[in-house]
Design a protein around this motif. Structure first.
Motif, PDB file in Angstrom:
ATOM      1  N   ALA A  35       1.809   0.369   0.197  1.00  0.00           N
ATOM      2  CA  ALA A  35       1.628  -0.837  -0.618  1.00  0.00           C
ATOM      3  C   ALA A  35       0.854  -1.922   0.129  1.00  0.00           C
ATOM      4  O   ALA A  35       0.079  -2.677  -0.476  1.00  0.00           O
ATOM      5  N   ALA A  36       1.071  -2.018   1.436  1.00  0.00           N
ATOM      6  CA  ALA A  36       0.433  -3.087   2.206  1.00  0.00           C
ATOM      7  C   ALA A  36      -0.908  -2.675   2.806  1.00  0.00           C
ATOM      8  O   ALA A  36      -1.528  -3.463   3.537  1.00  0.00           O
ATOM      9  N   THR A  37      -1.369  -1.453   2.533  1.00  0.00           N
ATOM     10  CA  THR A  37      -2.636  -0.968   3.097  1.00  0.00           C
ATOM     11  C   THR A  37      -3.689  -0.913   1.992  1.00  0.00           C
ATOM     12  O   THR A  37      -3.571  -0.115   1.056  1.00  0.00           O
ATOM     13  N   PRO A  38      -4.712  -1.749   2.060  1.00  0.00           N
ATOM     14  CA  PRO A  38      -5.709  -1.788   0.973  1.00  0.00           C
ATOM     15  C   PRO A  38      -6.603  -0.547   0.985  1.00  0.00           C
ATOM     16  O   PRO A  38      -6.864   0.037   2.041  1.00  0.00           O
ATOM     17  N   ALA A  39      -7.045  -0.166  -0.199  1.00  0.00           N
ATOM     18  CA  ALA A  39      -8.016   0.926  -0.313  1.00  0.00           C
ATOM     19  C   ALA A  39      -9.373   0.431   0.153  1.00  0.00           C
ATOM     20  O   ALA A  39      -9.660  -0.775   0.132  1.00  0.00           O
ATOM     21  N   GLY A  40     -10.231   1.361   0.594  1.00  0.00           N
ATOM     22  CA  GLY A  40     -11.551   0.973   1.063  1.00  0.00           C
ATOM     23  C   GLY A  40     -12.592   2.014   0.674  1.00  0.00           C
ATOM     24  O   GLY A  40     -12.270   3.209   0.553  1.00  0.00           O
ATOM     25  N   ALA A  41     -13.796   1.594   0.505  1.00  0.00           N
ATOM     26  CA  ALA A  41     -14.878   2.506   0.144  1.00  0.00           C
ATOM     27  C   ALA A  41     -15.096   3.523   1.258  1.00  0.00           C
ATOM     28  O   ALA A  41     -15.153   3.171   2.437  1.00  0.00           O
ATOM     29  N   GLY A  42     -15.210   4.798   0.884  1.00  0.00           N
ATOM     30  CA  GLY A  42     -15.445   5.848   1.865  1.00  0.00           C
ATOM     31  C   GLY A  42     -14.227   6.189   2.698  1.00  0.00           C
ATOM     32  O   GLY A  42     -14.338   6.924   3.685  1.00  0.00           O
ATOM     33  N   ALA A  82      -1.900   5.607   6.879  1.00  0.00           N
ATOM     34  CA  ALA A  82      -3.185   5.705   7.574  1.00  0.00           C
ATOM     35  C   ALA A  82      -4.332   5.446   6.614  1.00  0.00           C
ATOM     36  O   ALA A  82      -4.338   5.958   5.491  1.00  0.00           O
ATOM     37  N   SER A  83      -5.286   4.649   7.049  1.00  0.00           N
ATOM     38  CA  SER A  83      -6.537   4.466   6.322  1.00  0.00           C
ATOM     39  C   SER A  83      -7.612   5.159   7.157  1.00  0.00           C
ATOM     40  O   SER A  83      -7.967   4.700   8.250  1.00  0.00           O
ATOM     41  N   VAL A  84      -8.102   6.277   6.661  1.00  0.00           N
ATOM     42  CA  VAL A  84      -8.993   7.129   7.443  1.00  0.00           C
ATOM     43  C   VAL A  84     -10.177   7.565   6.576  1.00  0.00           C
ATOM     44  O   VAL A  84     -10.145   7.453   5.344  1.00  0.00           O
ATOM     45  N   PRO A  85     -11.235   8.090   7.201  1.00  0.00           N
ATOM     46  CA  PRO A  85     -12.367   8.613   6.412  1.00  0.00           C
ATOM     47  C   PRO A  85     -11.899   9.714   5.453  1.00  0.00           C
ATOM     48  O   PRO A  85     -10.931  10.428   5.730  1.00  0.00           O
ATOM     49  N   THR A  86     -12.581   9.859   4.343  1.00  0.00           N
ATOM     50  CA  THR A  86     -12.136  10.787   3.300  1.00  0.00           C
ATOM     51  C   THR A  86     -12.093  12.242   3.771  1.00  0.00           C
ATOM     52  O   THR A  86     -11.352  13.050   3.213  1.00  0.00           O
ATOM     53  N   ALA A  87     -12.857  12.593   4.792  1.00  0.00           N
ATOM     54  CA  ALA A  87     -12.890  13.971   5.284  1.00  0.00           C
ATOM     55  C   ALA A  87     -11.865  14.226   6.391  1.00  0.00           C
ATOM     56  O   ALA A  87     -11.807  15.337   6.935  1.00  0.00           O
ATOM     57  N   ALA A  88     -11.049  13.239   6.715  1.00  0.00           N
ATOM     58  CA  ALA A  88     -10.106  13.377   7.830  1.00  0.00           C
ATOM     59  C   ALA A  88      -9.046  14.439   7.548  1.00  0.00           C
ATOM     60  O   ALA A  88      -8.547  14.564   6.429  1.00  0.00           O
ATOM     61  N   THR A  89      -8.701  15.197   8.569  1.00  0.00           N
ATOM     62  CA  THR A  89      -7.636  16.192   8.474  1.00  0.00           C
ATOM     63  C   THR A  89      -6.282  15.516   8.715  1.00  0.00           C
ATOM     64  O   THR A  89      -6.214  14.346   9.138  1.00  0.00           O
ATOM     65  N   SER A  90      -5.229  16.257   8.500  1.00  0.00           N
ATOM     66  CA  SER A  90      -3.896  15.715   8.767  1.00  0.00           C
ATOM     67  C   SER A  90      -3.687  15.441  10.246  1.00  0.00           C
ATOM     68  O   SER A  90      -2.925  14.531  10.618  1.00  0.00           O
ATOM     69  N   ALA A  91      -4.341  16.207  11.102  1.00  0.00           N
ATOM     70  CA  ALA A  91      -4.259  15.941  12.542  1.00  0.00           C
ATOM     71  C   ALA A  91      -4.884  14.591  12.861  1.00  0.00           C
ATOM     72  O   ALA A  91      -4.364  13.825  13.689  1.00  0.00           O
ATOM     73  N   GLU A  92      -5.994  14.267  12.205  1.00  0.00           N
ATOM     74  CA  GLU A  92      -6.645  12.970  12.437  1.00  0.00           C
ATOM     75  C   GLU A  92      -5.829  11.833  11.832  1.00  0.00           C
ATOM     76  O   GLU A  92      -5.777  10.732  12.392  1.00  0.00           O
ATOM     77  N   VAL A  93      -5.191  12.105  10.703  1.00  0.00           N
ATOM     78  CA  VAL A  93      -4.289  11.109  10.115  1.00  0.00           C
ATOM     79  C   VAL A  93      -3.162  10.794  11.090  1.00  0.00           C
ATOM     80  O   VAL A  93      -2.846   9.627  11.344  1.00  0.00           O
ATOM     81  N   LEU A  94      -2.569  11.838  11.633  1.00  0.00           N
ATOM     82  CA  LEU A  94      -1.449  11.657  12.566  1.00  0.00           C
ATOM     83  C   LEU A  94      -1.891  10.920  13.823  1.00  0.00           C
ATOM     84  O   LEU A  94      -1.185  10.035  14.320  1.00  0.00           O
ATOM     85  N   ALA A  95      -3.065  11.260  14.335  1.00  0.00           N
ATOM     86  CA  ALA A  95      -3.570  10.593  15.541  1.00  0.00           C
ATOM     87  C   ALA A  95      -3.805   9.107  15.303  1.00  0.00           C
ATOM     88  O   ALA A  95      -3.694   8.295  16.234  1.00  0.00           O
ATOM     89  N   ALA A  96      -4.100   8.740  14.054  1.00  0.00           N
ATOM     90  CA  ALA A  96      -4.368   7.339  13.740  1.00  0.00           C
ATOM     91  C   ALA A  96      -3.103   6.494  13.711  1.00  0.00           C
ATOM     92  O   ALA A  96      -3.160   5.279  13.952  1.00  0.00           O
ATOM     93  N   VAL A  97      -1.954   7.122  13.422  1.00  0.00           N
ATOM     94  CA  VAL A  97      -0.737   6.324  13.246  1.00  0.00           C
ATOM     95  C   VAL A  97       0.369   6.621  14.263  1.00  0.00           C
ATOM     96  O   VAL A  97       1.309   5.838  14.382  1.00  0.00           O
ATOM     97  N   ALA A  98       0.268   7.733  15.010  1.00  0.00           N
ATOM     98  CA  ALA A  98       1.377   8.093  15.900  1.00  0.00           C
ATOM     99  C   ALA A  98       0.918   8.688  17.220  1.00  0.00           C
ATOM    100  O   ALA A  98       1.383   9.753  17.632  1.00  0.00           O
ATOM    101  N   PRO A  99      -0.015   8.010  17.924  1.00  0.00           N
ATOM    102  CA  PRO A  99      -0.395   8.519  19.244  1.00  0.00           C
ATOM    103  C   PRO A  99       0.696   8.201  20.268  1.00  0.00           C
ATOM    104  O   PRO A  99       1.540   7.332  20.005  1.00  0.00           O
ATOM    105  N   PRO A 100       0.718   8.888  21.417  1.00  0.00           N
ATOM    106  CA  PRO A 100      -0.153  10.018  21.761  1.00  0.00           C
ATOM    107  C   PRO A 100       0.385  11.337  21.215  1.00  0.00           C
ATOM    108  O   PRO A 100       1.595  11.525  21.107  1.00  0.00           O
TER     109      PRO A 100
END
Length: 218
Positions: free
Chosen positions: A93-100, A131-149
């Motif tokens: 809810a608090a994460t806005p959508a973005g183009a691409g 996670a707000s990520v590029p449309t082609a991002a995999t779930s691994a990239e989604v996870l890396a964006a929000v829960a590193p390392p």
């Protein structure tokens, strides 16, 4: 052959079969449990085991990925599921959508103290992210964006999320420390039944054989 000899022969034939049945009953099941991060997707109001690995699965905008660390059977359907529901509208809810870009919600469940490897301490509290990520991002990239390392082994298996656990990767229950192998509270196990069972049947077998030989010689 007399009726007595026939009964003895029948007894000798039956004992090996009984032995096999009892040994099979006493032998413990060999189904192994593994300590690992299982991967889920929220679908139809429930968690469904993700058949594709995170490095190849590309979640759509509005998806919810779930992760659960647990000591569970390998194979998916019987693995422990994340404890929280995957409510995308609430989580993002608090994460806005973005183009691409796309939004993917993530539910992380670090499991219970019983799931934790020896020496790992109390697992972190469960948490969620969007996670707000590029449309082609995999779930691994989604996870890396929000829960590193993240930590992977040499075969590409995901071993740790947000640094948990610090060591180990997909250990089988048979390799777990003593006390985690399913033994009884008093330290015994089903293996201990085999000695008395086999010993008793051996006595019966030898006794029947000796009796048959005595009767045969008369």
């Amino acid at each position: 052959m007399t009726s007595a000899l026939r009964r003895a022969a029948a007894l000798l034939a039956a004992v090996p079969a009984a032995l096999l049945v009892l040994v099979s009953a006493a032998a413990p099941a060999q189904a192994a449990d593994y300590r690992y991060w299982s991967f889920w997707k929220w679908s139809g109001g429930a968690w469904t085991y993700q058949q594709q690995g995170p490095a190849v699965y590309v979640p759509a905008d509005g998806s919810v990925d779930g992760w659960r660390f647990a000591l569970s059977p390998d194979g998916g359907k019987d693995a422990a599921r994340p404890g929280a529901a995957g409510d995308f509208a609430a989580l993002c809810a608090a994460t806005p959508a973005g183009a691409g870009r796309k939004r993917v919600a993530v539910v992380l469940d670090f499991g219970t103290p019983a799931d934790a490897p020896k020496g790992a301490g109390t697992p972190p509290a469960a948490r969620t992210a969007c996670a707000s990520v590029p449309t082609a991002a995999t779930s691994a990239e989604v996870l890396a964006a929000v829960a590193p390392p993240l930590r992977y082994d040499s075969a590409g298996m995901l071993c740790a999320i947000a640094g948990y656990p610090r060591a180990g990767c997909g250990e089988a229950l048979a390799d777990a420390p003593a006390g985690e192998s399913g033994a009884a509270a008093d330290g015994s196990s089903d293996h201990g039944l085999l000695g008395p069972v086999l010993g008793g049947l051996l006595v019966v077998l030898l006794g029947a054989g000796a009796w048959w030989q005595v009767r045969h010689r008369r």
